[in-house]
Design a protein around this motif. Structure first.
Motif, PDB file in Angstrom:
ATOM      1  N   LEU A  32       1.047  -1.619   0.089  1.00  0.00           N
ATOM      2  CA  LEU A  32      -0.110   0.146  -0.425  1.00  0.00           C
ATOM      3  C   LEU A  32       0.840   1.092  -0.141  1.00  0.00           C
ATOM      4  O   LEU A  32       0.619   2.564  -0.638  1.00  0.00           O
ATOM      5  CB  LEU A  32      -1.227   0.260   1.422  1.00  0.00           C
ATOM      6  CG  LEU A  32      -1.354   1.742   1.511  1.00  0.00           C
ATOM      7  CD1 LEU A  32      -2.705   1.108  -0.400  1.00  0.00           C
ATOM      8  CD2 LEU A  32      -2.301   1.351   2.867  1.00  0.00           C
ATOM      9  N   LEU A  33       2.073   1.276   0.811  1.00  0.00           N
ATOM     10  CA  LEU A  33       2.910   2.512   1.278  1.00  0.00           C
ATOM     11  C   LEU A  33       3.645   1.909  -0.707  1.00  0.00           C
ATOM     12  O   LEU A  33       3.657   3.273  -0.555  1.00  0.00           O
ATOM     13  CB  LEU A  33       3.381   1.996   2.313  1.00  0.00           C
ATOM     14  CG  LEU A  33       2.970   2.485   3.248  1.00  0.00           C
ATOM     15  CD1 LEU A  33       3.946   1.888   4.525  1.00  0.00           C
ATOM     16  CD2 LEU A  33       2.493   4.086   3.451  1.00  0.00           C
ATOM     17  N   GLU A  34       3.851   1.717  -0.668  1.00  0.00           N
ATOM     18  CA  GLU A  34       4.980   1.407  -2.160  1.00  0.00           C
ATOM     19  C   GLU A  34       4.139   2.343  -3.346  1.00  0.00           C
ATOM     20  O   GLU A  34       4.042   3.548  -4.280  1.00  0.00           O
ATOM     21  CB  GLU A  34       5.864   0.123  -2.710  1.00  0.00           C
ATOM     22  CG  GLU A  34       6.520  -0.305  -1.486  1.00  0.00           C
ATOM     23  CD  GLU A  34       6.742  -1.891  -1.876  1.00  0.00           C
ATOM     24  OE1 GLU A  34       8.162  -2.211  -1.596  1.00  0.00           O
ATOM     25  OE2 GLU A  34       6.053  -2.166  -2.771  1.00  0.00           O
ATOM     26  N   ARG A  35       2.728   1.583  -2.851  1.00  0.00           N
ATOM     27  CA  ARG A  35       1.680   2.437  -4.291  1.00  0.00           C
ATOM     28  C   ARG A  35       1.863   3.631  -4.363  1.00  0.00           C
ATOM     29  O   ARG A  35       1.409   4.495  -5.392  1.00  0.00           O
ATOM     30  CB  ARG A  35       0.982   1.666  -4.569  1.00  0.00           C
ATOM     31  CG  ARG A  35       0.848   0.218  -4.730  1.00  0.00           C
ATOM     32  CD  ARG A  35      -0.720  -1.080  -4.609  1.00  0.00           C
ATOM     33  NE  ARG A  35      -0.191  -2.463  -5.175  1.00  0.00           N
ATOM     34  CZ  ARG A  35      -0.539  -3.588  -4.639  1.00  0.00           C
ATOM     35  NH1 ARG A  35      -1.830  -3.333  -4.439  1.00  0.00           N
ATOM     36  NH2 ARG A  35      -0.261  -4.534  -5.839  1.00  0.00           N
ATOM     37  N   THR A  36       1.331   3.960  -3.056  1.00  0.00           N
ATOM     38  CA  THR A  36       1.087   5.723  -2.908  1.00  0.00           C
ATOM     39  C   THR A  36       2.133   6.582  -2.754  1.00  0.00           C
ATOM     40  O   THR A  36       2.486   6.952  -3.694  1.00  0.00           O
ATOM     41  CB  THR A  36       0.502   5.424  -1.434  1.00  0.00           C
ATOM     42  OG1 THR A  36      -0.460   4.938  -1.325  1.00  0.00           O
ATOM     43  CG2 THR A  36       0.385   7.678  -1.466  1.00  0.00           C
ATOM     44  N   PHE A  37       2.824   5.876  -2.512  1.00  0.00           N
ATOM     45  CA  PHE A  37       4.974   7.013  -2.941  1.00  0.00           C
ATOM     46  C   PHE A  37       5.576   6.781  -3.336  1.00  0.00           C
ATOM     47  O   PHE A  37       6.328   7.269  -4.266  1.00  0.00           O
ATOM     48  CB  PHE A  37       5.354   6.618  -0.875  1.00  0.00           C
ATOM     49  CG  PHE A  37       4.801   7.256  -0.292  1.00  0.00           C
ATOM     50  CD1 PHE A  37       5.472   8.859   0.255  1.00  0.00           C
ATOM     51  CD2 PHE A  37       3.896   6.870   0.621  1.00  0.00           C
ATOM     52  CE1 PHE A  37       3.615   8.960   1.377  1.00  0.00           C
ATOM     53  CE2 PHE A  37       3.090   7.217   1.852  1.00  0.00           C
ATOM     54  CZ  PHE A  37       3.150   8.408   2.509  1.00  0.00           C
ATOM     55  N   SER A  38       5.381   5.597  -3.953  1.00  0.00           N
ATOM     56  CA  SER A  38       6.037   5.654  -5.697  1.00  0.00           C
ATOM     57  C   SER A  38       5.665   5.530  -6.841  1.00  0.00           C
ATOM     58  O   SER A  38       5.484   6.089  -7.565  1.00  0.00           O
ATOM     59  CB  SER A  38       7.236   3.807  -5.264  1.00  0.00           C
ATOM     60  OG  SER A  38       7.642   3.587  -4.319  1.00  0.00           O
ATOM     61  N   GLY A  39       4.541   4.695  -6.671  1.00  0.00           N
ATOM     62  CA  GLY A  39       3.015   4.561  -8.409  1.00  0.00           C
ATOM     63  C   GLY A  39       2.688   5.883  -8.262  1.00  0.00           C
ATOM     64  O   GLY A  39       2.165   6.084  -8.897  1.00  0.00           O
ATOM     65  N   MET A  40       2.112   6.176  -7.083  1.00  0.00           N
ATOM     66  CA  MET A  40       0.652   7.685  -7.201  1.00  0.00           C
ATOM     67  C   MET A  40       1.534   8.510  -6.630  1.00  0.00           C
ATOM     68  O   MET A  40       1.348   9.773  -6.480  1.00  0.00           O
ATOM     69  CB  MET A  40      -0.308   7.177  -6.217  1.00  0.00           C
ATOM     70  CG  MET A  40      -1.068   6.482  -6.884  1.00  0.00           C
ATOM     71  SD  MET A  40      -2.630   5.986  -5.702  1.00  0.00           S
ATOM     72  CE  MET A  40      -2.793   4.419  -5.514  1.00  0.00           C
ATOM     73  N   SER A  41       2.677   8.754  -7.827  1.00  0.00           N
ATOM     74  CA  SER A  41       3.329  10.195  -7.555  1.00  0.00           C
ATOM     75  C   SER A  41       4.176  10.657  -8.974  1.00  0.00           C
ATOM     76  O   SER A  41       4.136   9.777  -9.680  1.00  0.00           O
ATOM     77  CB  SER A  41       4.575  10.022  -6.138  1.00  0.00           C
ATOM     78  OG  SER A  41       5.280   9.015  -6.879  1.00  0.00           O
ATOM     79  N   ALA A  42       5.185  12.295  -8.577  1.00  0.00           N
ATOM     80  CA  ALA A  42       5.712  12.321  -9.741  1.00  0.00           C
ATOM     81  C   ALA A  42       6.673  13.258  -9.589  1.00  0.00           C
ATOM     82  O   ALA A  42       7.284  13.877  -8.786  1.00  0.00           O
ATOM     83  CB  ALA A  42       4.819  12.825 -10.492  1.00  0.00           C
ATOM     84  N   ASP A  43       7.848  12.636 -10.446  1.00  0.00           N
ATOM     85  CA  ASP A  43       9.252  13.416  -9.859  1.00  0.00           C
ATOM     86  C   ASP A  43       8.807  14.990 -10.825  1.00  0.00           C
ATOM     87  O   ASP A  43       8.292  14.992 -12.251  1.00  0.00           O
ATOM     88  CB  ASP A  43      10.170  12.676 -10.801  1.00  0.00           C
ATOM     89  CG  ASP A  43      10.292  11.355  -9.769  1.00  0.00           C
ATOM     90  OD1 ASP A  43      10.310  11.721  -8.868  1.00  0.00           O
ATOM     91  OD2 ASP A  43      11.174  10.627 -10.692  1.00  0.00           O
ATOM     92  N   VAL A  44       9.532  15.896 -10.516  1.00  0.00           N
ATOM     93  CA  VAL A  44       8.953  16.703 -11.036  1.00  0.00           C
ATOM     94  C   VAL A  44      10.814  18.055 -10.699  1.00  0.00           C
ATOM     95  O   VAL A  44      11.107  18.202  -9.798  1.00  0.00           O
ATOM     96  CB  VAL A  44       8.174  18.433 -10.176  1.00  0.00           C
ATOM     97  CG1 VAL A  44       8.467  19.638 -10.290  1.00  0.00           C
ATOM     98  CG2 VAL A  44       6.853  17.072  -9.749  1.00  0.00           C
ATOM     99  N   VAL A  45      10.878  18.390 -11.921  1.00  0.00           N
ATOM    100  CA  VAL A  45      12.250  19.888 -11.493  1.00  0.00           C
ATOM    101  C   VAL A  45      11.827  21.440 -11.716  1.00  0.00           C
ATOM    102  O   VAL A  45      10.791  21.715 -12.349  1.00  0.00           O
ATOM    103  CB  VAL A  45      13.235  19.538 -12.722  1.00  0.00           C
ATOM    104  CG1 VAL A  45      14.141  20.677 -13.072  1.00  0.00           C
ATOM    105  CG2 VAL A  45      14.025  17.335 -13.109  1.00  0.00           C
ATOM    106  N   VAL A  46      12.065  22.175 -10.695  1.00  0.00           N
ATOM    107  CA  VAL A  46      12.013  23.363 -10.897  1.00  0.00           C
ATOM    108  C   VAL A  46      12.124  24.298 -12.335  1.00  0.00           C
ATOM    109  O   VAL A  46      13.629  24.018 -12.196  1.00  0.00           O
ATOM    110  CB  VAL A  46      11.910  23.784  -9.617  1.00  0.00           C
ATOM    111  CG1 VAL A  46      11.396  25.682  -9.407  1.00  0.00           C
ATOM    112  CG2 VAL A  46      11.567  23.912  -8.264  1.00  0.00           C
TER     113      VAL A  46
END
Length: 172
Positions: free
Chosen positions: A85-99
């Motif tokens: 559950l935590l892997e899916r939330t924090f790794s899967g349901m996430s996006a890397d962003v560059v300013v």
């Protein structure tokens, strides 16, 4: 050990026709400090966790903060439902962003849809200690009304600092 920077403050930011939005300047300093790969002349990176259907805001983590969460997840038993559950939330349901060099980033269509923000509208940023959140301003106003209700439920003479847990004595 140096002072650990925290996000503080709130504000509305314009979302332009290309989905770009400026990060509040004070937040950028914290993103730089929390990005081990950042150096003068480079642009900081961060991670947006958009999460599941119950979440109606975006949670933004510095690289150091998200790495701390990921390290804690890795300590959990592999294959456990909690770890998945935590892997899916924090790794899967996430996006890397560059300013970018003007302090902006692109709020993609998926992220705009998640919080209900349109092009040529505004996004609401609010600090949350070691993270910050991005909300649709109208949704945040509804959330703020719930917070005010919680405050109204407290006795009038209660200082909100009384809600903090007591500090543990040094040496424990």
């Amino acid at each position: 050990m140096g002072r650990r920077l925290r996000f503080r403050g709130e504000g509305r930011q314009k979302v332009d026709k290309k989905g770009r939005v400026s990060i509040p300047a004070s937040f950028r300093r914290v993103l730089e400090a929390g990005d081990p790969g950042w150096d003068t002349g480079k642009q900081p990176e961060f991670v947006i966790v958009y999460g599941d259907h119950r979440r109606n805001y975006l949670e933004c983590y510095t690289i150091a903060a998200i790495e701390d969460v990921e390290e804690r997840i890795e300590e959990m038993p592999r294959g456990s439902s909690e770890r998945r559950l935590l892997e899916r939330t924090f790794s899967g349901m996430s996006a890397d962003v560059v300013v970018d060099d003007t302090g902006r980033f692109v709020l993609t269509q998926k992220l705009r849809d998640k919080i209900g923000v349109n092009l040529d509208s505004e996004a609401f940023f609010i600090a949350s200690g070691d993270t910050f959140q991005i909300w649709n301003p109208d949704t945040y106003e509804q959330e703020q009304a719930r917070t005010e209700q919680l405050l109204d439920d407290l006795p009038e003479d209660v200082d909100v600092l009384a809600l903090l847990p007591r500090k543990k004595p040094q040496g424990d």
